[in-house]
Scaffold this motif. Sequence first.
Motif, PDB file in Angstrom:
ATOM      1  N   LYS A  23       1.713   8.100  -2.715  1.00 13.77           N
ATOM      2  CA  LYS A  23       1.493   7.821  -4.138  1.00 13.77           C
ATOM      3  C   LYS A  23       1.074   6.369  -4.345  1.00 13.77           C
ATOM      4  CE  LYS A  23       3.930   7.635  -8.575  1.00 13.77           C
ATOM      5  NZ  LYS A  23       5.230   7.849  -9.279  1.00 13.77           N
ATOM      6  N   ASN A  24       1.759   5.446  -3.695  1.00 13.88           N
ATOM      7  CA  ASN A  24       1.443   4.022  -3.843  1.00 13.88           C
ATOM      8  C   ASN A  24       0.055   3.702  -3.288  1.00 13.88           C
ATOM      9  OD1 ASN A  24       3.906   3.522  -5.062  1.00 13.88           O
ATOM     10  ND2 ASN A  24       4.907   2.870  -3.165  1.00 13.88           N
ATOM     11  N   PHE A  25      -0.316   4.365  -2.204  1.00 21.55           N
ATOM     12  CA  PHE A  25      -1.643   4.153  -1.625  1.00 21.55           C
ATOM     13  C   PHE A  25      -2.729   4.502  -2.630  1.00 21.55           C
ATOM     14  CE2 PHE A  25      -5.308   6.352   0.201  1.00 21.55           C
ATOM     15  CZ  PHE A  25      -5.901   5.329   0.923  1.00 21.55           C
ATOM     16  N   PHE A  26      -2.614   5.662  -3.267  1.00 19.91           N
ATOM     17  CA  PHE A  26      -3.652   6.085  -4.204  1.00 19.91           C
ATOM     18  C   PHE A  26      -3.686   5.201  -5.453  1.00 19.91           C
ATOM     19  CE2 PHE A  26      -3.841  10.035  -1.742  1.00 19.91           C
ATOM     20  CZ  PHE A  26      -5.209  10.267  -1.751  1.00 19.91           C
ATOM     21  N   VAL A  27      -2.541   4.741  -5.896  1.00 25.11           N
ATOM     22  CA  VAL A  27      -2.505   3.843  -7.048  1.00 25.11           C
ATOM     23  C   VAL A  27      -3.182   2.521  -6.716  1.00 25.11           C
ATOM     24  CG1 VAL A  27      -0.982   2.475  -8.528  1.00 25.11           C
ATOM     25  CG2 VAL A  27      -0.455   4.879  -8.087  1.00 25.11           C
ATOM     26  N   THR A  28      -2.947   2.021  -5.505  1.00 24.05           N
ATOM     27  CA  THR A  28      -3.467   0.714  -5.105  1.00 24.05           C
ATOM     28  C   THR A  28      -4.947   0.754  -4.744  1.00 24.05           C
ATOM     29  OG1 THR A  28      -1.294   0.114  -4.241  1.00 24.05           O
ATOM     30  CG2 THR A  28      -3.165  -1.194  -3.486  1.00 24.05           C
ATOM     31  N   GLU A  29      -5.360   1.776  -4.028  1.00 25.89           N
ATOM     32  CA  GLU A  29      -6.702   1.783  -3.456  1.00 25.89           C
ATOM     33  C   GLU A  29      -7.792   2.292  -4.395  1.00 25.89           C
ATOM     34  OE1 GLU A  29      -7.701   0.439  -0.628  1.00 25.89           O
ATOM     35  OE2 GLU A  29      -5.638  -0.283  -0.449  1.00 25.89           O
ATOM     36  N   ARG A  30      -7.456   3.146  -5.339  1.00 22.59           N
ATOM     37  CA  ARG A  30      -8.425   3.656  -6.315  1.00 22.59           C
ATOM     38  C   ARG A  30      -9.671   4.223  -5.625  1.00 22.59           C
ATOM     39  NH1 ARG A  30      -6.814   2.386 -11.338  1.00 22.59           N
ATOM     40  NH2 ARG A  30      -5.287   0.713 -11.583  1.00 22.59           N
ATOM     41  N   VAL A  31      -9.471   5.225  -4.803  1.00 24.59           N
ATOM     42  CA  VAL A  31     -10.595   5.846  -4.091  1.00 24.59           C
ATOM     43  C   VAL A  31     -11.307   6.841  -5.007  1.00 24.59           C
ATOM     44  CG1 VAL A  31      -9.464   5.587  -1.855  1.00 24.59           C
ATOM     45  CG2 VAL A  31      -9.171   7.708  -3.136  1.00 24.59           C
ATOM     46  N   ASP A  32     -12.561   7.149  -4.680  1.00 32.39           N
ATOM     47  CA  ASP A  32     -13.372   8.064  -5.481  1.00 32.39           C
ATOM     48  C   ASP A  32     -13.358   9.489  -4.937  1.00 32.39           C
ATOM     49  OD1 ASP A  32     -14.526   6.056  -7.345  1.00 32.39           O
ATOM     50  OD2 ASP A  32     -15.403   5.253  -5.499  1.00 32.39           O
ATOM     51  N   GLU A  33     -13.299   9.618  -3.611  1.00 31.36           N
ATOM     52  CA  GLU A  33     -13.301  10.936  -2.987  1.00 31.36           C
ATOM     53  C   GLU A  33     -12.341  10.936  -1.803  1.00 31.36           C
ATOM     54  OE1 GLU A  33     -17.200  12.150  -1.799  1.00 31.36           O
ATOM     55  OE2 GLU A  33     -18.047  12.045  -3.825  1.00 31.36           O
ATOM     56  N   VAL A  34     -11.897  12.146  -1.420  1.00 29.01           N
ATOM     57  CA  VAL A  34     -10.976  12.294  -0.288  1.00 29.01           C
ATOM     58  C   VAL A  34     -11.467  13.406   0.629  1.00 29.01           C
ATOM     59  CG1 VAL A  34      -8.626  12.896   0.434  1.00 29.01           C
ATOM     60  CG2 VAL A  34      -8.987  11.521  -1.632  1.00 29.01           C
TER      61      VAL A  34
END
Length: 322
Positions: free
Chosen positions: A49-60
């Motif tokens: 969860k913290n990774f996605f909040v911090t990194e703000r990626v567009d696609e996975v």
Amino acid sequence: MLTKKRVFVAGHNGMVGSAIVRNLKLSDSVEVVTRSRAELDLKNEVEVKNFFVTERVDEVYLAAAKVGGIIANNTYPAEFIYDNLMIECNVIHSAHVAGVNKLLFLGSSCIYPKLAPQPMSEDALLTGILEPTNEPYAIAKIAGIKLCESYSRQYGRDYRSVMPTNLYGPNDNFHSENSHVIPALIRRFHEAVVNNEPELVVWGSGEPKREFLHVDDMALASVYVMSLDREEYLRNTSPMLSHINVGSGVDCSIRELAELIAKIVGFKGKVIFDRAKPDGAPRKLMNVERLKGMGWNYSISLEEGLQNTYEWYCEHKNEVRA
């Protein structure tokens, strides 16, 4: 300056993930985001969860998974279902919460029933009993498909799933027992040649038929599926049947495979098939007409791919996962 699209490849050190990374890096418009297992434990909900909040990626691209051959699946069923369920739940849910609208989940052909009509089409899912030797892994992969379908249906996310056939190639796991059939046989035949062994024993009767796809073809297919606009993707799928098979549409027997690897490696001894060991499903061939209809087909033949993989193994045998 154009802003690059930030793409997170989960499982980038694995065979499939590394191939996807190689492909994505060919584009100047993509910034590839990766994290090692030591940097990000995908089984840990808070970390993900913290990774996605911090990194703000567009696609996975969700290529991370606990994988293994028939022995590993038989020996560690709890780890195969738990680890894969946790990875899928954490990555897919956290991507949604963080507002990531586009995701590709990589499943497996083992999602289909053991006795599914051949070749196996997408609509064979959940129509029969799974192969017992890898049922826990298959159930986890089916859950991943349904997670993607559910978030797409309920929240309008563009979460897609591809079901690869048996994959092989560079960066595979070459353990002689806990790996899949191609890397295991490549290593065992190579060592038999080095040790001048007169014979080599292969599990099972050699009669089951399997389909194989080189991992570079899988990476190409994955990026291609993600490149399709949403309307085109939806025209070829449905809300309750959104996954797409990826394969060559061609299979061979395990006996034929072993003989081809023996030829490529240069093994001159006798190949013995131990019928006392389990065979697994009698045949696993994918129906890939849906993907062909969307404009993609494989390009690397089995013999060419095996030769390429063996050459890679010889160059990296002191550092491969074994």
